[in-house]
Design a protein around this motif. Structure first.
Motif, PDB file in Angstrom:
ATOM      1  N   ILE A 117      40.227   8.965  61.166  1.00  0.00           N
ATOM      2  CA  ILE A 117      39.271   9.699  62.007  1.00  0.00           C
ATOM      3  C   ILE A 117      39.691   9.554  63.471  1.00  0.00           C
ATOM      4  O   ILE A 117      39.968   8.442  63.938  1.00  0.00           O
ATOM      5  N   VAL A 118      39.717  10.691  64.193  1.00  0.00           N
ATOM      6  CA  VAL A 118      40.178  10.649  65.588  1.00  0.00           C
ATOM      7  C   VAL A 118      39.014  10.466  66.565  1.00  0.00           C
ATOM      8  O   VAL A 118      37.879  10.842  66.272  1.00  0.00           O
ATOM      9  N   ARG A 119      39.341   9.884  67.728  1.00  0.00           N
ATOM     10  CA  ARG A 119      38.394   9.861  68.855  1.00  0.00           C
ATOM     11  C   ARG A 119      38.903  10.881  69.870  1.00  0.00           C
ATOM     12  O   ARG A 119      39.926  10.652  70.532  1.00  0.00           O
ATOM     13  N   PRO A 120      38.211  12.054  69.959  1.00  0.00           N
ATOM     14  CA  PRO A 120      38.690  13.085  70.896  1.00  0.00           C
ATOM     15  C   PRO A 120      38.361  12.721  72.334  1.00  0.00           C
ATOM     16  O   PRO A 120      37.367  12.054  72.581  1.00  0.00           O
ATOM     17  N   MET A 121      39.191  13.164  73.280  1.00  0.00           N
ATOM     18  CA  MET A 121      38.901  12.929  74.698  1.00  0.00           C
ATOM     19  C   MET A 121      38.031  14.041  75.255  1.00  0.00           C
ATOM     20  O   MET A 121      37.511  13.936  76.362  1.00  0.00           O
ATOM     21  N   ALA A 122      37.941  15.169  74.529  1.00  0.00           N
ATOM     22  CA  ALA A 122      37.142  16.297  75.006  1.00  0.00           C
ATOM     23  C   ALA A 122      36.662  17.081  73.791  1.00  0.00           C
ATOM     24  O   ALA A 122      37.193  16.908  72.693  1.00  0.00           O
ATOM     25  N   VAL A 123      35.653  17.921  74.012  1.00  0.00           N
ATOM     26  CA  VAL A 123      35.225  18.780  72.913  1.00  0.00           C
ATOM     27  C   VAL A 123      36.075  20.051  72.934  1.00  0.00           C
ATOM     28  O   VAL A 123      36.714  20.357  73.929  1.00  0.00           O
ATOM     29  N   GLY A 124      36.066  20.765  71.816  1.00  0.00           N
ATOM     30  CA  GLY A 124      36.810  22.028  71.783  1.00  0.00           C
ATOM     31  C   GLY A 124      37.708  22.097  70.562  1.00  0.00           C
ATOM     32  O   GLY A 124      37.768  21.178  69.759  1.00  0.00           O
ATOM     33  N   GLU A 125      38.391  23.230  70.463  1.00  0.00           N
ATOM     34  CA  GLU A 125      39.246  23.431  69.290  1.00  0.00           C
ATOM     35  C   GLU A 125      40.544  22.627  69.404  1.00  0.00           C
ATOM     36  O   GLU A 125      41.121  22.192  68.423  1.00  0.00           O
ATOM     37  N   VAL A 126      41.018  22.464  70.637  1.00  0.00           N
ATOM     38  CA  VAL A 126      42.249  21.711  70.879  1.00  0.00           C
ATOM     39  C   VAL A 126      41.929  20.630  71.908  1.00  0.00           C
ATOM     40  O   VAL A 126      41.322  20.925  72.940  1.00  0.00           O
ATOM     41  N   PHE A 127      42.274  19.397  71.628  1.00  0.00           N
ATOM     42  CA  PHE A 127      41.890  18.307  72.538  1.00  0.00           C
ATOM     43  C   PHE A 127      42.891  17.159  72.424  1.00  0.00           C
ATOM     44  O   PHE A 127      43.597  17.027  71.415  1.00  0.00           O
ATOM     45  N   ALA A 133      30.705   3.105  62.351  1.00  0.00           N
ATOM     46  CA  ALA A 133      31.706   2.752  63.366  1.00  0.00           C
ATOM     47  C   ALA A 133      32.665   3.909  63.659  1.00  0.00           C
ATOM     48  O   ALA A 133      33.570   3.765  64.491  1.00  0.00           O
ATOM     49  N   ALA A 134      32.466   5.055  62.972  1.00  0.00           N
ATOM     50  CA  ALA A 134      33.425   6.162  63.125  1.00  0.00           C
ATOM     51  C   ALA A 134      33.353   6.770  64.528  1.00  0.00           C
ATOM     52  O   ALA A 134      32.264   7.028  65.031  1.00  0.00           O
ATOM     53  N   PRO A 135      34.508   7.011  65.163  1.00  0.00           N
ATOM     54  CA  PRO A 135      34.515   7.575  66.510  1.00  0.00           C
ATOM     55  C   PRO A 135      34.140   9.064  66.544  1.00  0.00           C
ATOM     56  O   PRO A 135      33.861   9.608  67.609  1.00  0.00           O
ATOM     57  N   SER A 136      34.183   9.746  65.406  1.00  0.00           N
ATOM     58  CA  SER A 136      33.775  11.158  65.291  1.00  0.00           C
ATOM     59  C   SER A 136      33.726  11.464  63.791  1.00  0.00           C
ATOM     60  O   SER A 136      33.838  10.559  62.961  1.00  0.00           O
ATOM     61  N   ARG A 137      33.558  12.736  63.477  1.00  0.00           N
ATOM     62  CA  ARG A 137      33.671  13.126  62.057  1.00  0.00           C
ATOM     63  C   ARG A 137      34.913  13.985  61.843  1.00  0.00           C
ATOM     64  O   ARG A 137      35.017  14.717  60.881  1.00  0.00           O
ATOM     65  N   LEU A 138      35.859  13.895  62.780  1.00  0.00           N
ATOM     66  CA  LEU A 138      37.067  14.717  62.698  1.00  0.00           C
ATOM     67  C   LEU A 138      38.180  13.946  61.977  1.00  0.00           C
ATOM     68  O   LEU A 138      38.727  12.975  62.510  1.00  0.00           O
ATOM     69  N   ALA A 139      38.477  14.398  60.774  1.00  0.00           N
ATOM     70  CA  ALA A 139      39.441  13.693  59.922  1.00  0.00           C
ATOM     71  C   ALA A 139      40.803  14.372  59.977  1.00  0.00           C
ATOM     72  O   ALA A 139      40.881  15.608  60.004  1.00  0.00           O
ATOM     73  N   VAL A 140      41.860  13.571  59.993  1.00  0.00           N
ATOM     74  CA  VAL A 140      43.197  14.172  59.929  1.00  0.00           C
ATOM     75  C   VAL A 140      43.329  14.878  58.578  1.00  0.00           C
ATOM     76  O   VAL A 140      42.860  14.389  57.559  1.00  0.00           O
ATOM     77  N   ALA A 141      43.948  16.059  58.614  1.00  0.00           N
ATOM     78  CA  ALA A 141      43.842  16.955  57.466  1.00  0.00           C
ATOM     79  C   ALA A 141      45.163  17.218  56.744  1.00  0.00           C
ATOM     80  O   ALA A 141      45.341  18.259  56.120  1.00  0.00           O
ATOM     81  N   GLY A 142      46.086  16.277  56.819  1.00  0.00           N
ATOM     82  CA  GLY A 142      47.293  16.405  55.992  1.00  0.00           C
ATOM     83  C   GLY A 142      48.393  17.280  56.565  1.00  0.00           C
ATOM     84  O   GLY A 142      49.378  17.566  55.885  1.00  0.00           O
ATOM     85  N   ARG A 143      48.245  17.725  57.829  1.00  0.00           N
ATOM     86  CA  ARG A 143      49.313  18.500  58.479  1.00  0.00           C
ATOM     87  C   ARG A 143      49.525  17.921  59.875  1.00  0.00           C
ATOM     88  O   ARG A 143      48.572  17.755  60.650  1.00  0.00           O
ATOM     89  N   TYR A 144      50.785  17.626  60.197  1.00  0.00           N
ATOM     90  CA  TYR A 144      51.127  16.978  61.453  1.00  0.00           C
ATOM     91  C   TYR A 144      52.407  17.611  61.991  1.00  0.00           C
ATOM     92  O   TYR A 144      53.261  18.037  61.214  1.00  0.00           O
ATOM     93  N   ILE A 145      52.536  17.595  63.317  1.00  0.00           N
ATOM     94  CA  ILE A 145      53.831  17.908  63.932  1.00  0.00           C
ATOM     95  C   ILE A 145      54.197  16.677  64.764  1.00  0.00           C
ATOM     96  O   ILE A 145      53.354  16.179  65.528  1.00  0.00           O
ATOM     97  N   PHE A 146      55.421  16.217  64.607  1.00  0.00           N
ATOM     98  CA  PHE A 146      55.842  15.026  65.344  1.00  0.00           C
ATOM     99  C   PHE A 146      57.127  15.288  66.108  1.00  0.00           C
ATOM    100  O   PHE A 146      57.999  16.032  65.638  1.00  0.00           O
ATOM    101  N   VAL A 206      42.952  18.650  62.318  1.00  0.00           N
ATOM    102  CA  VAL A 206      41.776  17.841  61.945  1.00  0.00           C
ATOM    103  C   VAL A 206      40.680  18.751  61.415  1.00  0.00           C
ATOM    104  O   VAL A 206      40.600  19.928  61.764  1.00  0.00           O
ATOM    105  N   GLU A 207      39.838  18.148  60.597  1.00  0.00           N
ATOM    106  CA  GLU A 207      38.751  18.892  59.965  1.00  0.00           C
ATOM    107  C   GLU A 207      37.477  18.072  60.042  1.00  0.00           C
ATOM    108  O   GLU A 207      37.521  16.858  59.803  1.00  0.00           O
ATOM    109  N   GLU A 208      36.363  18.734  60.365  1.00  0.00           N
ATOM    110  CA  GLU A 208      35.090  17.998  60.392  1.00  0.00           C
ATOM    111  C   GLU A 208      34.650  17.710  58.959  1.00  0.00           C
ATOM    112  O   GLU A 208      34.585  18.621  58.142  1.00  0.00           O
ATOM    113  N   VAL A 209      34.367  16.434  58.676  1.00  0.00           N
ATOM    114  CA  VAL A 209      33.942  16.059  57.320  1.00  0.00           C
ATOM    115  C   VAL A 209      32.507  15.536  57.353  1.00  0.00           C
ATOM    116  O   VAL A 209      31.967  15.238  58.429  1.00  0.00           O
ATOM    117  N   ARG A 210      31.905  15.432  56.167  1.00  0.00           N
ATOM    118  CA  ARG A 210      30.532  14.916  56.082  1.00  0.00           C
ATOM    119  C   ARG A 210      30.533  13.420  56.428  1.00  0.00           C
ATOM    120  O   ARG A 210      31.557  12.735  56.241  1.00  0.00           O
TER     121      ARG A 210
END
Ligand code: UTP
Length: 298
Positions: free
Chosen positions: A176-186, A199-212, A163-167
């Motif tokens: 946009i994700v809703r994190p359960m905690a602050v920090g680099e990994v959450f 209405a955005a839960p944060s400014r952290l946008a999914v950034a085109g890379r995922y592991i599933f 995720v990446e912080e966007v304007r």
């Protein structure tokens, strides 16, 4: 270099309507950035992250991607014969990842649907998804992908998303994700597709890379198509997170910015960022652009 995750899916089957007419007869993923197609940056990143098997989910009209990653002995021979030997390494993108495969998404029914086309390829293993129209970092995003993979393994996650912080004015363009905690990994509580800024839960946008883990396929199967008939990957990630599954967010670090070329403004910005960073041409381009900054005629 060996990676934690061997397999990657690269979806490149979208229509690229926001870049028409440039994308009428060529894939947006083949647009040049820093002297090479966008999708080559993506494959180089995956190669450096240790991926061994890569599946492109492609479509009608996207054949130039296959051509680009296929060996071309005639071209190499012609370059050698004409004394252009130094160009040979740059034209052999086929060597980047050991095994490259292709499958087709017949109708562009969304990113979630594109990923479902990788089910047989993935089997029972975890896998990376790297969007073919997004580059991470001016100097390659292998560390971001590797870090996300490490987090995925360490947390025993169902999914890990970079995720990446966007304007604030950009949140309406992304998941946009809703994190359960602050920090680099959450841990991620939920994810909202293209929310209104208020209405955005944060400014952290999914950034085109995922592991599933392969559980994503079950979740995708249960996703209903949206109003445009598309299966949204975000919906599947949300159902995993809200159903108690472990979805982990990993923030991109400085130097790992996401360059998404999906619309003309972001393509221009990406093109210039890479051109300005070019070791050979960057400084002259900077001077050229400066000389035009005050000239309102362009
Ligand atoms: P986008 O949603 O940005 O691509 O998907 P798009 O659908 O081509 O864009 P527009 O809205 O028409 O301009 C991000 C990535 O997912 C792939 C795209 O090719 C792109 O690399 N994708 C998207 C698919 O493979 N299949 C789809 O049905 C949609």
């Amino acid at each position: 270099m060996a990676g934690l995750i061997d397999k990657a899916l690269v979806p490149v089957a979208g229509r690229g309507t926001r870049l028409l007419p440039a994308t009428k007869a060529q894939p947006k993923e083949m647009l040049p950035v820093g002297g090479k197609p966008v999708v080559q940056h993506v494959v180089e990143e995956l190669a450096h992250a240790g991926v061994r098997d890569l599946l492109f989910v492609t479509a009608r009209g996207k054949g130039s991607i296959e051509d680009h990653f296929e060996p071309d002995p005639d071209l190499i021979e012609a370059l050698r014969k004409s004394g252009k030997q130094d160009l040979v390494p740059s034209v052999d993108a086929s060597q980047l990842v050991p095994n490259v495969y292709y499958t087709r998404q017949p109708v562009p029914r969304g990113l979630g649907d594109a990923i479902q086309h990788g089910r047989a390829f993935v089997g029972n293993e975890p896998f990376i998804v790297a969007l073919g129209d997004s580059i991470i970092g001016l100097r390659g995003g292998a560390t971001a992908t590797r870090r996300t993979a490490r987090v995925f393994v360490e947390w025993g996650a169902d999914a890990a998303v970079a995720v990446e912080e966007v304007r604030p004015d950009q949140v309406a363009s992304y998941g946009i994700v809703r994190p359960m905690a602050v920090g680099e990994v959450f841990r991620v509580a939920t994810i909202v597709e293209k929310p209104e800024p208020k209405a955005a839960p944060s400014r952290l946008a999914v950034a085109g890379r995922y592991i599933f883990s392969p559980t994503i396929f079950q979740a995708l199967q249960d996703v209903r198509p949206d109003a445009n008939g598309e299966i949204q990957l975000t919906d599947a990630i949300r159902s995993i997170a809200e159903g108690g599954g472990k979805v982990i967010g990993v923030r991109l670090r400085r130097g790992e910015e996401r360059y998404d070329i999906g619309n003309l403004r972001s393509y221009y910005e990406t093109f210039f960022r890479f051109a300005l960073a070019d070791a050979e041409h960057g400084s002259r381009l900077r001077a050229y652009l400066r000389s035009h900054m005050t000239d309102r005629s362009g």
